[in-house]
Scaffold this motif. Structure first.
Motif, PDB file in Angstrom:
ATOM      1  N   SER A  80     -18.927 -21.519  -0.280  1.00 29.96           N
ATOM      2  CA  SER A  80     -17.960 -21.163   0.757  1.00 29.96           C
ATOM      3  C   SER A  80     -17.113 -19.978   0.309  1.00 29.96           C
ATOM      4  O   SER A  80     -16.382 -20.067  -0.682  1.00 29.96           O
ATOM      5  N   ALA A  81     -17.271 -18.856   1.019  1.00 29.63           N
ATOM      6  CA  ALA A  81     -16.441 -17.657   0.811  1.00 29.63           C
ATOM      7  C   ALA A  81     -16.418 -17.209  -0.651  1.00 29.63           C
ATOM      8  O   ALA A  81     -15.358 -16.861  -1.183  1.00 29.63           O
ATOM      9  N   ILE A  82     -17.590 -17.199  -1.311  1.00 33.50           N
ATOM     10  CA  ILE A  82     -17.607 -16.791  -2.715  1.00 33.50           C
ATOM     11  C   ILE A  82     -17.733 -15.265  -2.826  1.00 33.50           C
ATOM     12  O   ILE A  82     -18.482 -14.628  -2.092  1.00 33.50           O
ATOM     13  N   SER A  83     -16.972 -14.729  -3.740  1.00 33.30           N
ATOM     14  CA  SER A  83     -17.003 -13.299  -4.048  1.00 33.30           C
ATOM     15  C   SER A  83     -17.137 -13.130  -5.555  1.00 33.30           C
ATOM     16  O   SER A  83     -16.654 -13.964  -6.327  1.00 33.30           O
ATOM     17  N   ARG A 130     -19.675 -10.664  -1.504  1.00 31.96           N
ATOM     18  CA  ARG A 130     -18.468 -10.496  -0.701  1.00 31.96           C
ATOM     19  C   ARG A 130     -18.327 -11.654   0.287  1.00 31.96           C
ATOM     20  O   ARG A 130     -19.050 -11.716   1.284  1.00 31.96           O
ATOM     21  N   ASN A 131     -17.443 -12.574  -0.008  1.00 33.02           N
ATOM     22  CA  ASN A 131     -17.088 -13.626   0.942  1.00 33.02           C
ATOM     23  C   ASN A 131     -18.339 -14.311   1.520  1.00 33.02           C
ATOM     24  O   ASN A 131     -18.481 -14.519   2.721  1.00 33.02           O
ATOM     25  N   LEU A 132     -19.241 -14.690   0.618  1.00 35.30           N
ATOM     26  CA  LEU A 132     -20.575 -15.178   1.009  1.00 35.30           C
ATOM     27  C   LEU A 132     -20.562 -16.688   1.251  1.00 35.30           C
ATOM     28  O   LEU A 132     -19.924 -17.431   0.517  1.00 35.30           O
ATOM     29  N   ASP A 133     -21.296 -17.107   2.280  1.00 35.38           N
ATOM     30  CA  ASP A 133     -21.446 -18.528   2.600  1.00 35.38           C
ATOM     31  C   ASP A 133     -22.926 -18.887   2.656  1.00 35.38           C
ATOM     32  O   ASP A 133     -23.752 -18.097   3.115  1.00 35.38           O
ATOM     33  N   SER A 152     -13.550 -15.777  -6.315  1.00 31.60           N
ATOM     34  CA  SER A 152     -12.890 -16.602  -5.302  1.00 31.60           C
ATOM     35  C   SER A 152     -13.945 -17.407  -4.569  1.00 31.60           C
ATOM     36  O   SER A 152     -15.135 -17.092  -4.618  1.00 31.60           O
ATOM     37  N   GLY A 153     -13.528 -18.461  -3.884  1.00 34.03           N
ATOM     38  CA  GLY A 153     -14.459 -19.322  -3.171  1.00 34.03           C
ATOM     39  C   GLY A 153     -14.892 -20.512  -3.996  1.00 34.03           C
ATOM     40  O   GLY A 153     -14.504 -20.664  -5.168  1.00 34.03           O
ATOM     41  N   ARG A 211     -23.626  -9.811   1.172  1.00 34.52           N
ATOM     42  CA  ARG A 211     -23.570 -10.919   2.131  1.00 34.52           C
ATOM     43  C   ARG A 211     -24.975 -11.378   2.470  1.00 34.52           C
ATOM     44  O   ARG A 211     -25.929 -10.603   2.442  1.00 34.52           O
TER      45      ARG A 211
END
Length: 226
Positions: free
Chosen positions: A9-12, A26-29, A63-64, A222
């Protein structure tokens, strides 16, 4: 979707290159369900191996959160992460990484022994898996006595030893000839259909990706196609 086995969830993730920050993810799900086979494709350097390391809890996102079989890597101590990796995660690399001094059956039994399974029970399970991948008669052979395709089959059997919730594969056919790669692809698809184990496979091979339930492309940090 069936029961979720793996989610990010939202990993960067970024790396420092001199004084510059190089963003990789970048903000990967992503979510992967029980028994699902997901292929991840993308150009070289797009971050596919970085993503697998984050999913496996071998590296930490900036993050995430990543959750495997109910365990959030970012909220769990190292000892618990090691336990979950051993019991709930299998990993198959492009290069088999078998231990050269041990036989095929001993290599496959290794994760079971680490998990505390008795020697006899681990050997029985390992022999069952070698039979499943068509190598029972090669159980006593060491890696240098096996072909490239046979070594990769042993690595796949080892990855399945503890009945993991998820198996991560990093270019599992990338080091094989065309015919052997086709045989390994067929084997992985057969195994994914006969077990509740989820497979996440990074591959450059479009014919392999076509076997998957879903194909996702890693582009500009992404995942496209979720």
């Amino acid at each position: 979707m069936s029961k979720v086995m793996l989610s990010a969830s939202a990993i960067s993730k970024s790396y420092q290159q001199g004084q510059n920050t190089l963003p990789i993810l970048r903000n990967l799900d992503i979510t992967v369900g029980e028994g699902e086979m997901v292929a991840i494709v993308g150009r070289s350097g797009s971050g596919k191996s970085t993503l697998l390391n984050l999913l496996a809890g071998l590296d930490h996102p900036d993050s995430g959160e990543v959750t495997l079989a109910g365990c959030c890597w970012q909220k769990t101590g190292e000892r618990e992460r090691d336990r979950v990796r051993n019991q709930s995660l299998g990993f198959v690399y492009q290069f088999h990484h078998l231990l050269p001094e041990f036989s095929a059956v001993e290599n496959v039994a290794m994760p079971l022994r680490i998990a505390g399974v008795s020697r006899s029970e681990a050997r029985t399970r390992a022999l069952e898996l070698l039979e499943k991948v068509g190598l029972l008669e090669r159980a006593k052979h060491r890696p240098n006595e096996l072909s490239g395709g046979e070594r990769q089959r042993v690595a796949i059997a080892r990855g399945l030893a503890n009945n993991p919730a998820v198996v991560l594969m990093d270019e599992p056919t990338g080091n094989l000839d065309v015919e052997t790669a086709s045989e390994v692809r067929d084997l992985i698809r057969e195994l994914s259909q006969s077990a509740a184990t989820a497979f996440v496979i990074v591959t450059h091979d479009p014919s392999f990706a076509a076997y998957a339930d879903r194909v996702m492309t890693l582009n500009d940090g992404r995942l496209e196609g979720e």
